[in-house]
Write a protein that holds these residues in place. Structure first.
Motif, short mmCIF file in Angstrom:
data_model
loop_
_atom_site.label_atom_id
_atom_site.label_comp_id
_atom_site.label_asym_id
_atom_site.label_seq_id
_atom_site.Cartn_x
_atom_site.Cartn_y
_atom_site.Cartn_z
N PRO A 1 -2.27 4.81 0.09
CA PRO A 1 -1.88 5.50 -1.14
C PRO A 1 -0.92 4.61 -1.93
CG PRO A 1 -1.59 6.91 0.77
CD PRO A 1 -1.86 5.54 1.28
N THR A 2 -1.05 4.60 -3.24
CA THR A 2 -0.15 3.76 -4.04
C THR A 2 1.30 4.18 -3.86
OG1 THR A 2 -0.59 5.17 -5.95
CG2 THR A 2 -1.85 3.13 -5.79
N SER A 3 1.54 5.46 -3.59
CA SER A 3 2.92 5.92 -3.39
C SER A 3 3.55 5.23 -2.18
CB SER A 3 2.96 7.44 -3.23
OG SER A 3 2.19 7.83 -2.10
N ASP A 4 2.76 5.03 -1.11
CA ASP A 4 3.30 4.36 0.08
C ASP A 4 3.68 2.92 -0.22
OD1 ASP A 4 2.63 6.76 1.22
OD2 ASP A 4 1.63 5.89 2.95
N LEU A 5 2.91 2.25 -1.07
CA LEU A 5 3.25 0.88 -1.47
C LEU A 5 4.48 0.86 -2.37
CD1 LEU A 5 -0.27 -0.64 -2.13
CD2 LEU A 5 1.35 -1.35 -0.37
N PHE A 6 4.57 1.83 -3.27
CA PHE A 6 5.70 1.84 -4.21
C PHE A 6 7.01 2.21 -3.54
CE2 PHE A 6 2.85 2.63 -8.13
CZ PHE A 6 2.44 1.31 -8.08
N TYR A 7 6.95 2.95 -2.41
CA TYR A 7 8.18 3.26 -1.69
C TYR A 7 8.76 2.05 -0.98
CZ TYR A 7 7.46 8.23 -2.48
OH TYR A 7 7.29 9.45 -3.05
N ALA A 8 7.93 1.02 -0.79
CA ALA A 8 8.41 -0.20 -0.14
C ALA A 8 9.43 -0.89 -1.04
CB ALA A 8 7.24 -1.14 0.15
N SER A 9 10.57 -1.22 -0.50
CA SER A 9 11.59 -1.94 -1.28
C SER A 9 11.06 -3.29 -1.68
CB SER A 9 12.85 -2.15 -0.45
OG SER A 9 13.63 -1.01 -0.42
N GLY A 10 11.32 -3.67 -2.89
CA GLY A 10 10.86 -4.96 -3.36
C GLY A 10 9.39 -4.93 -3.71
N SER A 11 8.83 -6.10 -3.91
CA SER A 11 7.45 -6.22 -4.34
C SER A 11 6.60 -7.02 -3.38
CB SER A 11 7.41 -6.88 -5.73
OG SER A 11 8.08 -6.09 -6.66
N VAL A 12 7.12 -7.31 -2.18
CA VAL A 12 6.39 -8.14 -1.24
C VAL A 12 6.20 -7.40 0.08
CG1 VAL A 12 6.41 -10.31 0.04
CG2 VAL A 12 7.33 -10.24 -2.27
N VAL A 13 4.96 -7.39 0.56
CA VAL A 13 4.61 -6.83 1.86
C VAL A 13 3.98 -7.97 2.65
CG1 VAL A 13 3.24 -5.08 3.05
CG2 VAL A 13 4.22 -4.57 0.82
N GLU A 14 4.33 -8.10 3.92
CA GLU A 14 3.82 -9.19 4.74
C GLU A 14 2.66 -8.74 5.61
OE1 GLU A 14 6.92 -11.04 6.99
OE2 GLU A 14 7.90 -11.81 5.18
N TYR A 15 1.73 -9.66 5.87
CA TYR A 15 0.66 -9.42 6.83
C TYR A 15 0.59 -10.60 7.78
CZ TYR A 15 -1.99 -11.90 3.15
OH TYR A 15 -2.42 -12.79 2.20
#
Length: 158
Positions: free
Chosen positions: A127-141
């Motif tokens: 869900p886009t909400s789950d991504l937007f709750y992440a602090s900052g703009s970078v998610v690692e994989y």
């Protein structure tokens, strides 16, 4: 008696108002599965457009998740959930971990793990909400099974 009743209702209202924010932070949830049977926030994966594809590859002696950087521009895409396609093109089993835990440590932090057999493809619905709750703009994989493998970063333009 009337003041006690009024105080009880006021206290109950304050408790309910405080818990509604807690539920909002946990809205949605990450879902994994195949294209035909998977769904996220009530929308089947097969009805969504794949926003990004990731591949476990072996380049010489190095095992990597490709591409090393992926950008999703949320200013130009519709508000539909994000669908990621994850494929293991390597000869061994690999893990795929997508996390925002490097930016925050709340219990609601975005964090998902899957294990892929050689040649297997799975989909991750976010869900886009789950991504937007992440602090900052970078998610690692990265591969959570093998810490020495090279991972990457998902950059979100909000």
């Amino acid at each position: 008696m009337g003041k006690s009743l009024l105080a009880g209702f006021l206290g109950l209202g304050m408790v309910l108002a405080g818990t509604s924010n807690l539920y909002a932070l946990q809205a949605g949830g990450v879902e994994t599965g195949d294209l035909e049977t998977g769904s996220v926030v009530g929308q089947p994966f097969k009805e969504l457009t794949v926003d990004a594809s990731f591949f476990a590859l072996e380049i010489g002696d190095t095992k990597v998740w490709y591409p090393p950087v992926t950008v999703i521009d949320f200013k130009t895409r519709p508000g539909a959930p994000v669908l990621l396609k994850v494929t293991n093109k390597a000869t061994a089993e690999h893990g795929f971990q997508l996390t925002a835990a490097v930016n925050q440590s709340a219990p609601t932090v975005l964090h998902t793990k899957i294990v892929l057999k050689p040649g297997e493809t799975q989909y991750i619905g976010l869900p886009t909400s789950d991504l937007f709750y992440a602090s900052g703009s970078v998610v690692e994989y990265r591969c959570h099974l093998h810490p020495g493998h090279v991972g990457g970063k998902l950059l979100m333009l909000k």
